[in-house]
Design an enzyme around this catalytic site. Structure first.
Site, PDB file in Angstrom:
ATOM      1  N   GLY A  14      -1.366  -1.413   6.204  1.00  0.00           N
ATOM      2  CA  GLY A  14      -0.808  -2.762   6.099  1.00  0.00           C
ATOM      3  C   GLY A  14      -1.822  -3.866   5.903  1.00  0.00           C
ATOM      4  O   GLY A  14      -1.558  -5.026   6.207  1.00  0.00           O
ATOM      5  N   ASN A  16      -2.772  -5.101   3.091  1.00  0.00           N
ATOM      6  CA  ASN A  16      -2.243  -6.023   2.070  1.00  0.00           C
ATOM      7  C   ASN A  16      -1.137  -6.904   2.657  1.00  0.00           C
ATOM      8  O   ASN A  16      -1.032  -8.080   2.325  1.00  0.00           O
ATOM      9  CB  ASN A  16      -1.732  -5.241   0.863  1.00  0.00           C
ATOM     10  N   LEU A  92       4.182   4.111  -0.709  1.00  0.00           N
ATOM     11  CA  LEU A  92       3.927   5.370  -1.425  1.00  0.00           C
ATOM     12  C   LEU A  92       5.175   6.034  -2.004  1.00  0.00           C
ATOM     13  O   LEU A  92       5.076   6.992  -2.753  1.00  0.00           O
ATOM     14  CB  LEU A  92       3.198   6.349  -0.486  1.00  0.00           C
ATOM     15  N   ASN A 109       3.696  -4.945  -7.416  1.00  0.00           N
ATOM     16  CA  ASN A 109       2.897  -3.883  -6.790  1.00  0.00           C
ATOM     17  C   ASN A 109       1.410  -4.171  -6.975  1.00  0.00           C
ATOM     18  O   ASN A 109       1.006  -4.782  -7.954  1.00  0.00           O
ATOM     19  CB  ASN A 109       3.224  -2.521  -7.433  1.00  0.00           C
ATOM     20  N   HIS A 111      -2.224  -2.227  -7.327  1.00  0.00           N
ATOM     21  CA  HIS A 111      -2.811  -0.901  -7.554  1.00  0.00           C
ATOM     22  C   HIS A 111      -4.336  -1.038  -7.541  1.00  0.00           C
ATOM     23  O   HIS A 111      -4.877  -1.967  -8.174  1.00  0.00           O
ATOM     24  CB  HIS A 111      -2.331  -0.320  -8.889  1.00  0.00           C
ATOM     25  N   ASP A 152       3.333   2.555 -12.029  1.00  0.00           N
ATOM     26  CA  ASP A 152       2.205   1.652 -12.396  1.00  0.00           C
ATOM     27  C   ASP A 152       2.311   1.178 -13.841  1.00  0.00           C
ATOM     28  O   ASP A 152       1.304   0.864 -14.474  1.00  0.00           O
ATOM     29  CB  ASP A 152       0.856   2.381 -12.200  1.00  0.00           C
TER      30      ASP A 152
HETATM   31  C1  GRF Z   1      -4.833   0.689  -0.442  1.00  0.00           C
HETATM   32  O1  GRF Z   1      -5.739   1.631  -0.982  1.00  0.00           O
HETATM   33  C2  GRF Z   1      -4.212  -0.069  -1.559  1.00  0.00           C
HETATM   34  O2  GRF Z   1      -5.077  -0.117  -2.653  1.00  0.00           O
HETATM   35  C3  GRF Z   1      -3.039   0.703  -1.961  1.00  0.00           C
HETATM   36  O3  GRF Z   1      -2.563   1.304  -0.755  1.00  0.00           O
HETATM   37  C4  GRF Z   1      -3.668   1.469   0.161  1.00  0.00           C
HETATM   38  C5  GRF Z   1      -3.323   1.022   1.548  1.00  0.00           C
HETATM   39  O4  GRF Z   1      -2.981  -0.328   1.536  1.00  0.00           O
HETATM   40  N1  GRF Z   1      -2.074  -0.171  -2.597  1.00  0.00           N
HETATM   41  P1  GRF Z   1      -2.555  -1.098   2.899  1.00  0.00           P
HETATM   42  O5  GRF Z   1      -3.792  -1.231   3.737  1.00  0.00           O
HETATM   43  O6  GRF Z   1      -1.504  -0.244   3.595  1.00  0.00           O
HETATM   44  O7  GRF Z   1      -2.033  -2.419   2.433  1.00  0.00           O
END
Ligand code: GRF
Length: 207
Positions: A14, A16, A92, A109, A111, A152
Site C-alpha cells: 500500500g 502507492n 494484482l 493504474n 506500472h 497494461d
Molecule cells: C509496486 O512494485 C508497484 O510498482 C506495483 O505494485 C507494487 C506494490 O505497490 N504497482 P504498493 O506498495 O502495494 O502500492
C-alpha cells in the site's frame, strides 16, 4: 466544494495508497478524496494503512468467490459509495473486459516500468525489475495509464524516467522507481482526473 470520490484497489504494502493519502494532506490532491479501499488479499498492509486513515475498506478474495461474484461485489461497493473513479495501486487481480468497459477512462493504474517495455502478462512487482536488469537497460521508470481490456494496455497518462545503476538489484531499482516515479505520478494523475470530474459535476449542476 465538490470533489471526486476515489476508490483504491490494493493487494500489497500500500505504498502507492499512502502516497495518495499523503498527497491529500499536502494539498497536491485537493480535488479528489480516497473514500474506499478494496483489497483482494486478506491482511495486506494496505488495509492497515486504510484503517489508520479512517477509510472504509473491504476485502474480497477472488479465488474463493470467483471472477463474476468478485466483480459484482466490487460494483456494489462502488455504487453504494458513489465512487467517481478507481485507482489500481499495486492491485494484482485482473479485471474483466466487461468491468473495465463499464468504467471506461475511469480506472487508473501505476506500472513500474516505461510501458511498452516490461509489461503485460507476468510482469508485476519485482519480476518487472529483474527483467529490466537482465536486459541491461540504462534507464527505467514508471507509467500511469488508463486501464482497458488489455493488461497494461490503456492510454498512457504520465511517465517518469529513473536511472539504473550498475550495482542495482531488483530491490534497489524497485524502491527508487517507487520513490522517484510511482509515488509522484499517481497523485498527479489522480488530481488531473479529479479536476476533470469536478468540472463535469459542476457543469451538470448548472443545467
Ligand atoms: C509496486 O512494485 C508497484 O510498482 C506495483 O505494485 C507494487 C506494490 O505497490 N504497482 P504498493 O506498495 O502495494 O502500492
Amino acid at each position: 466544494m465538490s470533489y471526486a470520490r476515489i476508490a483504491v484497489f490494493v493487494s500489497g504494502g500500500g505504498t502507492n495508497l499512502q502516497a495518495l493519502l499523503d498527497a491529500q494532506k499536502s494539498g497536491i490532491l485537493n480535488k479528489g478524496k480516497v473514500e474506499l479501499v478494496i483489497s483482494d488479499r486478506e491482511g495486506c498492509y494496505a488495509l492497515e494503512r486504510a484503517e489508520k486513515s479512517g477509510i472504509k475498506s473491504f476485502c474480497f478474495i477472488k479465488k474463493q468467490i470467483g471472477q463474476s461474484l468478485f466483480e459484482q461485489k466490487l460494483n456494489e461497493m462502488l455504487k453504494v459509495n458513489n465512487i467517481d473513479f478507481i485507482i489500481l495501486a499495486g492491485f494484482l487481480s485482473i479485471l474483466s473486459a466487461e468491468f473495465t468497459k463499464a468504467w471506461d477512462m475511469k480506472i487508473i493504474n501505476v506500472h513500474p516500468s516505461l510501458i511498452p517495455s516490461f509489461c503485460g502478462d507476468g510482469y508485476y512487482g519485482l519480476k518487472v525489475h529483474s527483467a529490466a536488469l537482465e536486459r541491461g537497460v540504462k534507464i527505467s521508470g514508471a507509467t500511469v495509464h488508463y486501464v482497458n481490456g488489455d493488461v497494461d494496455g490503456g492510454p498512457i497518462i504520465f511517465q517518469k524516467v529513473v536511472p539504473v545503476y550498475k550495482k542495482d538489484t531488483p530491490e534497489t531499482l524497485q524502491i527508487r522507481i517507487m520513490k522517484k516515479a510511482e509515488w509522484v505520478l499517481l497523485p498527479k494523475a489522480a488530481q488531473q482526473l479529479s479536476q476533470k470530474i469536478v468540472k463535469q459535476k459542476e457543469k451538470s449542476n448548472e443545467k
